[in-house]
Design a protein around this motif. Sequence first.
Motif, PDB file in Angstrom:
ATOM      1  N   UNK A   1       0.834  -1.202   0.000  1.00  0.00           N
ATOM      2  CA  UNK A   1       0.000   0.000   0.000  1.00  0.00           C
ATOM      3  C   UNK A   1       0.871   1.255   0.000  1.00  0.00           C
ATOM      4  N   UNK A   2       1.961   1.234   0.775  1.00  0.00           N
ATOM      5  CA  UNK A   2       2.870   2.381   0.800  1.00  0.00           C
ATOM      6  C   UNK A   2       3.606   2.492  -0.532  1.00  0.00           C
ATOM      7  N   UNK A   3       4.030   1.361  -1.065  1.00  0.00           N
ATOM      8  CA  UNK A   3       4.734   1.370  -2.349  1.00  0.00           C
ATOM      9  C   UNK A   3       3.849   1.910  -3.467  1.00  0.00           C
ATOM     10  N   UNK A   4       2.571   1.551  -3.428  1.00  0.00           N
ATOM     11  CA  UNK A   4       1.644   2.073  -4.439  1.00  0.00           C
ATOM     12  C   UNK A   4       1.520   3.587  -4.331  1.00  0.00           C
ATOM     13  N   UNK A   5       1.469   4.098  -3.097  1.00  0.00           N
ATOM     14  CA  UNK A   5       1.382   5.546  -2.909  1.00  0.00           C
ATOM     15  C   UNK A   5       2.653   6.237  -3.404  1.00  0.00           C
ATOM     16  N   UNK A   6       3.800   5.612  -3.201  1.00  0.00           N
ATOM     17  CA  UNK A   6       5.064   6.192  -3.669  1.00  0.00           C
ATOM     18  C   UNK A   6       5.120   6.263  -5.189  1.00  0.00           C
TER      19      UNK A   6
ATOM     20  N   UNK B   1      10.294   0.673  -3.223  1.00  0.00           N
ATOM     21  CA  UNK B   1      10.170  -0.499  -2.365  1.00  0.00           C
ATOM     22  C   UNK B   1      10.279  -0.035  -0.920  1.00  0.00           C
ATOM     23  N   UNK B   2       9.516  -0.666  -0.042  1.00  0.00           N
ATOM     24  CA  UNK B   2       9.523  -0.312   1.374  1.00  0.00           C
ATOM     25  C   UNK B   2       9.819  -1.567   2.180  1.00  0.00           C
ATOM     26  N   UNK B   3      10.703  -1.430   3.163  1.00  0.00           N
ATOM     27  CA  UNK B   3      11.044  -2.551   4.028  1.00  0.00           C
ATOM     28  C   UNK B   3      10.906  -2.126   5.485  1.00  0.00           C
TER      29      UNK B   3
ATOM     30  N   UNK C   1      10.097   2.085   9.184  1.00  0.00           N
ATOM     31  CA  UNK C   1       9.923   1.816   7.753  1.00  0.00           C
ATOM     32  C   UNK C   1      10.976   2.585   6.972  1.00  0.00           C
ATOM     33  N   UNK C   2      11.570   1.926   5.983  1.00  0.00           N
ATOM     34  CA  UNK C   2      12.578   2.545   5.124  1.00  0.00           C
ATOM     35  C   UNK C   2      12.075   2.458   3.687  1.00  0.00           C
ATOM     36  N   UNK C   3      11.978   3.604   3.022  1.00  0.00           N
ATOM     37  CA  UNK C   3      11.509   3.652   1.636  1.00  0.00           C
ATOM     38  C   UNK C   3      12.698   3.833   0.699  1.00  0.00           C
ATOM     39  N   UNK C   4      12.811   2.962  -0.281  1.00  0.00           N
ATOM     40  CA  UNK C   4      13.813   3.094  -1.342  1.00  0.00           C
ATOM     41  C   UNK C   4      13.076   3.523  -2.608  1.00  0.00           C
ATOM     42  N   UNK C   5      13.616   4.526  -3.292  1.00  0.00           N
ATOM     43  CA  UNK C   5      12.899   5.044  -4.457  1.00  0.00           C
ATOM     44  C   UNK C   5      13.878   5.405  -5.571  1.00  0.00           C
TER      45      UNK C   5
END
Length: 635
Positions: free
Chosen positions: A457-462, A472-474, A485-489
Motif C-alpha cells: 500500500x505504501x509502495x503504491x502511494x510512492x 520499495x519499502x522494508x 519503515x525505510x523507503x527506497x525510491x
Amino acid sequence: MTAVLPERSTAPAAPAAPASSPGTASCSPGTCACGTCATAGAGAADLLARLATAPGGRTAVVAGDDRLTFDELRAEATAIAARLAALGIGPESVVALCLPRSAVLVTAIIGTLTAGAAYLPVDPALPADRRRYLVEDSGADLVVVAGAEGSPAPGTRAVTVAELTAAPGTGPAPSPYAPVPVTADTLAYVIYTSGSTGRPKGVEIGRGAASLLLKELEEAGAATGEGSRVGWNASPSFDASVQQWTRLCRGDTLVMIDEETRRDPSLLAAFVDEQALTDLDITPSHADPLLDLLTGDGGPRPLTLLVGGEAISPALWDRLVAAHRSGLLRALNVYGPTECTVDATAGPVDGPGEPHIGAVLPGLRMRLLDERLAPVGPGESGELYLAGPRVGRGYRHRPGLTAERFVADIAGDADHPGGRMYRTGDRCRLLPDGRLVYLGRADGQVKLRGHRIELPEIEAALTRADGVAEAAVVLGEDAGGTACLIAYHRGGDAAALRAALADGLPSYMVPSAFVAVDRFATTPSGKLDRSALPTRVEAPAETEAEAAGTEGGDGLDGRAEELIARVWTQVLGAASIGPDDNFFKLGGHSLLAIKLVSRVRAELSVALPVKAVYAHPRLRDLAAHIEELLAAQDA
C-alpha cells in the motif's frame, strides 16, 4: 484446489421477534428467539443485553472532567438511537463516527448499536484524503461529526453529535433499556486495515462475534473482577478499541486516555495510578518504556497489561515476567487479526522461556497448514488458519478479496460442517502444551508499533508520486535500533515524497527514512530482490562542525541546541541538522520522541514532557523551550 465460499450477503437482516426477556425458553445455544442473547455456535449474551443489567449508579465512562453513570449512558444511547431511527438508520446500516476519543464517542458507539446499526470509526487525526476514502468506500449511510465541519466525503449525509443527542420529542429514556432486536449475524462494526492491493479494506464483524470476544476474554482471565477500571488507549480506528469498549457491557468503568497522556510514558504511568486502572491494553513498543515508571500504588489489584499488536521480544518478555513475579502487574500476551474479531489467542506472561502468544480462544479453531493446505507435523511451522464463529463476514464490497482470504474449512468435523477459515498469513509453531509461538509473516505485511501495515500500500502511494519510477519499502531499524519503515525510491525528491505520503496515509505508515537509489537489484527471474535492500539506516559520521555543535557557518548556540542536534543526527540518521529542521519531517515518531525526551532529561536534568516535542517540532523552537525550562530551574 480448495473450494471457496461466496461472500456473505450484506442485505439487511430481518429483525428477530421480540420476547418478554432475554433468554426465554425458546432460546438455546446457537439460536435466538429473543433477538438479543445468543450467537452462532455459543450461548454468549448480546453485548447490549448485558449492558442493560449494569448497576445504574455505577460510573460507566470517565473522560477528563466528564463522568457518565450507566443510567446516563443508557439514556443518552437511547436518545441517539431514536434520532438515528428517525433518519432511517437500523440493522445493516453503517454510521461513520468521525469523533475523537471521548465520552461522546462512547455514547455514539453504544447509541448506534442500540439502533441495531453498525459503526465505522473514522479517527479525526487521519489525513483528510484517508477519512474521505473510508466514508466513500464503506458506503456509509450517515456520518457523525463533532462540530459543523460537515462530512469528510462531500455528498454524504452528516449530522453533529449535538443534533443526535438533542432529538426532539424523544423524552426520557424508557425503562427498561430496549435496544433494537438483532441476530448474531447482524453487522456490528466495520474497521479498515491496510491493503495489499494499495487500498485499505473494511473488515465486517457481526454482533455475535463481538459478544463472544468479551465472553472469551473473561474466560481467559483478561477481564477479571467486578467493576474493573479499563483504560481506553487505542485509536478508535484500531481494532483493539473494540476490546476496550466492550468491557462497558459487563459493568466495568471505561477510562478514556487522552492523546498527550498515552504518548508520554511518565504521564501514562501517573495516570494509571491516579485513575486506579486495573486493565490497560498496550503494544510492546510502548510497554517497554512504561515498565520502569509503574509504581503499583494505584489500587487494590495489580494492573493487568494486555500486550498485543506486535511480537514481544525476549528481553521485554523477561522484564514482564520479573514484573509479574514482583507483584507489580500481570501481563497477558494477546494476538489476533482484525478479521477474527480482535483477539484470537491469549497467554499469561508469567514464566521464563521462549515468548509465545498463548492458546487459541474457544470461539476459534486453529489450523496449522503447509503450502498444500495439509496439516504440518508436531512442532513444525505452518501458516495459521482460524475457523469458528468469531471469523468475520469478510471485506466490505470486496467479494474477490473475501474469497481469497476466507476459504472453506477443509478440516471441519461433524460438529462444525460447512464453515469457513481465515488465512492469517502468520507462521506459527505449536508447543506440546497447546501454546503457539509466532514466527513471522508469510507475505508483505508487517506490524509496527501495534499497527498492521501492508507494505504494497505504501509502495503504491510512492509510485503515484511525481518522478518516481520504482519504489520499495522494508521494515528495518534506524540508527538507534528502533524499528522503522525505510523507503527506497528511484526518482523523486525525499522531502516531496514524505509530504505526499503524509497527505494520504496515516502517520504510522509514512516511512522514517527515504533512500534514493539509481537502480534496484533483481533476482534471476527479473523480480525485485528485497533481500538486497539494507534494513538498517546508519547514522552518518560526525563531522568536525557537528562535533562542535554547528552546521557549517550557521551556528547552533546553547546546550539544548547542541544536544538536540547530536541526538537527532544519531537517532534519525540525518546527514546534517539545522536550526529550522522539523523532527517529524526528518522521520521522527512517537517512540523516537520518547527517546529524545529521555536523553534530554538524562543529560540536562530537565523535566521535558513528550508533548513539548509535538508542540515545538522545529529544533530552534524546542531548544528555546528547553532553555526556558533550564532558566526557570536555575531561578
